[in-house]
Design an enzyme around this catalytic site. Structure first.
Site, PDB file in Angstrom:
ATOM      1  N   SER A   1     -31.749  42.105 -14.113  1.00 52.60           N
ATOM      2  CA  SER A   1     -31.902  43.341 -13.336  1.00 52.60           C
ATOM      3  C   SER A   1     -30.545  44.007 -13.201  1.00 52.60           C
ATOM      4  CB  SER A   1     -32.444  43.029 -11.939  1.00 52.60           C
ATOM      5  OG  SER A   1     -32.358  44.181 -11.124  1.00 52.60           O
TER       6      SER A   1
ATOM      7  N   TYR B   1     -31.147  37.515  -4.522  1.00 48.54           N
ATOM      8  CA  TYR B   1     -31.685  38.127  -5.750  1.00 48.54           C
ATOM      9  C   TYR B   1     -30.566  38.671  -6.622  1.00 48.54           C
ATOM     10  CZ  TYR B   1     -34.603  41.026  -8.792  1.00 48.54           C
ATOM     11  OH  TYR B   1     -35.226  41.593  -9.887  1.00 48.54           O
TER      12      TYR B   1
ATOM     13  N   LYS C   1     -29.626  37.341 -10.372  1.00 43.00           N
ATOM     14  CA  LYS C   1     -29.729  38.160 -11.585  1.00 43.00           C
ATOM     15  C   LYS C   1     -28.378  38.282 -12.291  1.00 43.00           C
ATOM     16  CE  LYS C   1     -34.146  38.878 -11.702  1.00 43.00           C
ATOM     17  NZ  LYS C   1     -34.953  38.302 -12.793  1.00 43.00           N
TER      18      LYS C   1
ATOM     19  N   ARG D   1     -49.277  38.943 -14.028  1.00 44.31           N
ATOM     20  CA  ARG D   1     -49.257  40.236 -13.328  1.00 44.31           C
ATOM     21  C   ARG D   1     -47.950  40.960 -13.656  1.00 44.31           C
ATOM     22  NH1 ARG D   1     -46.697  39.396  -7.919  1.00 44.31           N
ATOM     23  NH2 ARG D   1     -46.251  37.177  -7.729  1.00 44.31           N
TER      24      ARG D   1
ATOM     25  N   ASN E   1     -39.448  36.036 -18.231  1.00 50.71           N
ATOM     26  CA  ASN E   1     -39.739  37.175 -17.354  1.00 50.71           C
ATOM     27  C   ASN E   1     -40.008  36.758 -15.908  1.00 50.71           C
ATOM     28  OD1 ASN E   1     -41.094  39.935 -16.686  1.00 50.71           O
ATOM     29  ND2 ASN E   1     -42.708  38.420 -16.336  1.00 50.71           N
TER      30      ASN E   1
ATOM     31  N   ALA F   1     -27.405  37.831  -6.681  1.00 50.81           N
ATOM     32  CA  ALA F   1     -26.619  36.720  -7.238  1.00 50.81           C
ATOM     33  C   ALA F   1     -27.384  36.041  -8.369  1.00 50.81           C
ATOM     34  CB  ALA F   1     -26.287  35.714  -6.137  1.00 50.81           C
TER      35      ALA F   1
ATOM     36  N   GLY G   1     -44.599  34.150 -16.653  1.00 51.30           N
ATOM     37  CA  GLY G   1     -45.012  35.037 -15.560  1.00 51.30           C
ATOM     38  C   GLY G   1     -45.827  36.208 -16.067  1.00 51.30           C
ATOM     39  N   ALA G   2     -46.836  35.909 -16.907  1.00 54.52           N
ATOM     40  CA  ALA G   2     -47.583  36.971 -17.585  1.00 54.52           C
ATOM     41  C   ALA G   2     -48.886  37.330 -16.886  1.00 54.52           C
ATOM     42  CB  ALA G   2     -47.873  36.552 -19.030  1.00 54.52           C
TER      43      ALA G   2
HETATM   44  N1  LIG Z   1     -40.259  45.457 -10.683  1.00 54.42           N
HETATM   45  C1  LIG Z   1     -39.003  45.866 -10.788  1.00 54.42           C
HETATM   46  O1  LIG Z   1     -38.662  47.001 -10.391  1.00 54.42           O
HETATM   47  C2  LIG Z   1     -37.971  44.982 -11.428  1.00 54.42           C
HETATM   48  C3  LIG Z   1     -36.667  45.489 -11.548  1.00 54.42           C
HETATM   49  C4  LIG Z   1     -35.693  44.699 -12.140  1.00 54.42           C
HETATM   50  C5  LIG Z   1     -36.014  43.438 -12.610  1.00 54.42           C
HETATM   51  N2  LIG Z   1     -37.291  42.964 -12.476  1.00 54.42           N
HETATM   52  C6  LIG Z   1     -37.583  41.629 -12.999  1.00 54.42           C
HETATM   53  O2  LIG Z   1     -38.685  41.692 -13.891  1.00 54.42           O
HETATM   54  C7  LIG Z   1     -39.401  40.445 -13.891  1.00 54.42           C
HETATM   55  C8  LIG Z   1     -40.874  40.708 -13.628  1.00 54.42           C
HETATM   56  O3  LIG Z   1     -40.961  41.380 -12.376  1.00 54.42           O
HETATM   57  P1  LIG Z   1     -42.310  42.053 -11.840  1.00 54.42           P
HETATM   58  O4  LIG Z   1     -41.923  43.323 -11.180  1.00 54.42           O
HETATM   59  O5  LIG Z   1     -43.351  42.045 -12.899  1.00 54.42           O
HETATM   60  O6  LIG Z   1     -42.663  41.007 -10.669  1.00 54.42           O
HETATM   61  P2  LIG Z   1     -44.067  40.540 -10.056  1.00 54.42           P
HETATM   62  O7  LIG Z   1     -45.086  41.581 -10.244  1.00 54.42           O
HETATM   63  O8  LIG Z   1     -43.722  40.066  -8.681  1.00 54.42           O
HETATM   64  O9  LIG Z   1     -44.461  39.282 -10.978  1.00 54.42           O
HETATM   65  C9  LIG Z   1     -43.636  38.156 -10.998  1.00 54.42           C
HETATM   66  C10 LIG Z   1     -44.198  37.151 -11.974  1.00 54.42           C
HETATM   67  O10 LIG Z   1     -43.321  35.986 -11.967  1.00 54.42           O
HETATM   68  C11 LIG Z   1     -44.139  34.853 -11.736  1.00 54.42           C
HETATM   69  N3  LIG Z   1     -43.406  33.771 -11.082  1.00 54.42           N
HETATM   70  C12 LIG Z   1     -42.770  33.772  -9.900  1.00 54.42           C
HETATM   71  N4  LIG Z   1     -42.267  32.553  -9.630  1.00 54.42           N
HETATM   72  C13 LIG Z   1     -42.616  31.761 -10.677  1.00 54.42           C
HETATM   73  C14 LIG Z   1     -42.414  30.398 -10.992  1.00 54.42           C
HETATM   74  N5  LIG Z   1     -41.750  29.562 -10.180  1.00 54.42           N
HETATM   75  N6  LIG Z   1     -42.912  29.924 -12.168  1.00 54.42           N
HETATM   76  C15 LIG Z   1     -43.592  30.730 -12.986  1.00 54.42           C
HETATM   77  N7  LIG Z   1     -43.854  32.026 -12.752  1.00 54.42           N
HETATM   78  C16 LIG Z   1     -43.357  32.532 -11.596  1.00 54.42           C
HETATM   79  C17 LIG Z   1     -45.279  35.358 -10.860  1.00 54.42           C
HETATM   80  O11 LIG Z   1     -46.330  34.415 -10.864  1.00 54.42           O
HETATM   81  P3  LIG Z   1     -47.301  34.241  -9.561  1.00 54.42           P
HETATM   82  O12 LIG Z   1     -48.364  35.297  -9.684  1.00 54.42           O
HETATM   83  O13 LIG Z   1     -47.808  32.854  -9.688  1.00 54.42           O
HETATM   84  O14 LIG Z   1     -46.445  34.440  -8.332  1.00 54.42           O
HETATM   85  C18 LIG Z   1     -45.590  36.658 -11.584  1.00 54.42           C
HETATM   86  O15 LIG Z   1     -46.339  36.398 -12.743  1.00 54.42           O
HETATM   87  C19 LIG Z   1     -38.723  39.591 -12.804  1.00 54.42           C
HETATM   88  O16 LIG Z   1     -37.808  38.706 -13.400  1.00 54.42           O
HETATM   89  C20 LIG Z   1     -38.009  40.617 -11.948  1.00 54.42           C
HETATM   90  O17 LIG Z   1     -36.905  40.063 -11.251  1.00 54.42           O
HETATM   91  C21 LIG Z   1     -38.278  43.708 -11.887  1.00 54.42           C
END
Ligand SMILES: NC(=O)c1ccc[n+]([C@@H]2O[C@H](COP(=O)([O-])OP(=O)(O)OC[C@H]3O[C@@H](n4cnc5c(N)ncnc54)[C@H](OP(=O)(O)O)[C@@H]3O)[C@@H](O)[C@H]2O)c1
Length: 229
Positions: A136, A151, A155, A11, A81, A153, A8-9
């Site tokens: 998370s 979500y 995490k 974005r 990620n 559950a 998931g790199a």
């Molecule tokens: N942002 C926060 O505040 C926060 C807090 C706690 C934990 N997290 C965790 O941190 C991680 C990254 O979050 P983020 O904020 O960077 O989220 P984001 O901006 O929504 O990016 C999510 C990434 O995951 C990819 N993804 C989603 N479903 C996928 C699949 N089936 N196969 C492969 N890639 C997939 C997306 O790809 P596409 O572009 O193709 O959709 C995107 O690259 C996640 O695990 C999230 O739960 C985030």
């Protein structure tokens, strides 16, 4: 120089981790569901010369197998990620339907497990021998607050997967940790979140560097504070 594979790199936090890892001299294998449309990541790869794009949908076993086949490198650090959050609502939120449960659990729980299994021999051959699952604080049972059921559950289960992998893989010399990246300004975290993706990514990479056989099984945030679970 280490070889780091990040799911998931294209974005968000994954993109920021790819940028910082490449800037410090690591070789980055950056995965995206659709590399063709991952314009920012493609530009970054061209600019740095240290990033290889590969396709991966973490919910699709054929896609996972194709990634494992395409990856000839030994992997020092595997960063799981990729993740999804369907909705923040409570028990009556119609968004928490069966399809959403399937999607969120497949992506956030089965995804890290299946990708780990497929790439385990790559990690075992590497020098770093580390696996990081991005979970998370919302998965912490002690921080339950009555919303975002699929979500939260997922995490919690991601931490459970990390803890079990840490136990099983210890005799094989592979350390596994689970991490909270902070509340981060990404598409998922929203514009009002606490920290930038760059700050989160820098903290996470430092925590992954600190992961060792003595700290394996850790659940901590991007600053190294332990998360009660
Ligand atoms: N942002 C926060 O505040 C926060 C807090 C706690 C934990 N997290 C965790 O941190 C991680 C990254 O979050 P983020 O904020 O960077 O989220 P984001 O901006 O929504 O990016 C999510 C990434 O995951 C990819 N993804 C989603 N479903 C996928 C699949 N089936 N196969 C492969 N890639 C997939 C997306 O790809 P596409 O572009 O193709 O959709 C995107 O690259 C996640 O695990 C999230 O739960 C985030």
């Amino acid at each position: 120089m280490a070889v780091i594979l990040i799911t998931g790199a294209n974005r968000g936090i994954g993109f920021a981790m790819a940028r910082q890892a490449a800037a410090r001299g690591d070789e980055v294998i950056a995965t995206a569901r659709d590399p063709e449309s991952a314009n920012a990541l493609r530009a970054l790869a061209q600019e740095t010369g240290r990033i290889t794009l590969r396709a991966l949908d973490v919910t699709n076993e054929d896609s996972i197998a194709a990634l494992a086949e395409a990856t000839k490198e030994d992997v020092d650090l595997l960063v799981l990620n990729a993740g999804v959050l369907n909705s923040y609502g409570g028990v009556d939120d119609e968004a928490h339907d069966a399809g959403a449960w399937r999607d969120v659990l497949m992506t956030n729980v089965a995804g890290p497990f299946l990708v780990t299994r497929a790439l385990l021999s790559h990690v075992e051959r590497g020098q770093g021998r580390r696996i990081a699952i991005v979970s998370s604080v919302m998965g912490s049972n002690e921080r339950a607050s009555g919303n975002a059921y699929p979500y939260r559950a997922s995490k919690a289960a991601a931490v459970n997967v990390a803890r079990n992998l840490a136990v099983e893989l210890k005799p094989r010399g592979i350390a596994v940790g689970a991490y909270h990246p902070g509340w981060v300004r990404t598409d998922m975290g929203g514009g009002g979140a606490d920290i930038s993706a760059e700050d989160s990514a820098g903290g996470l990479l430092a925590r992954f560097d600190a992961l060792s056989m003595t700290t394996t099984g850790v659940f901590e945030d991007y600053k190294g504070a332990e998360i009660p679970f």
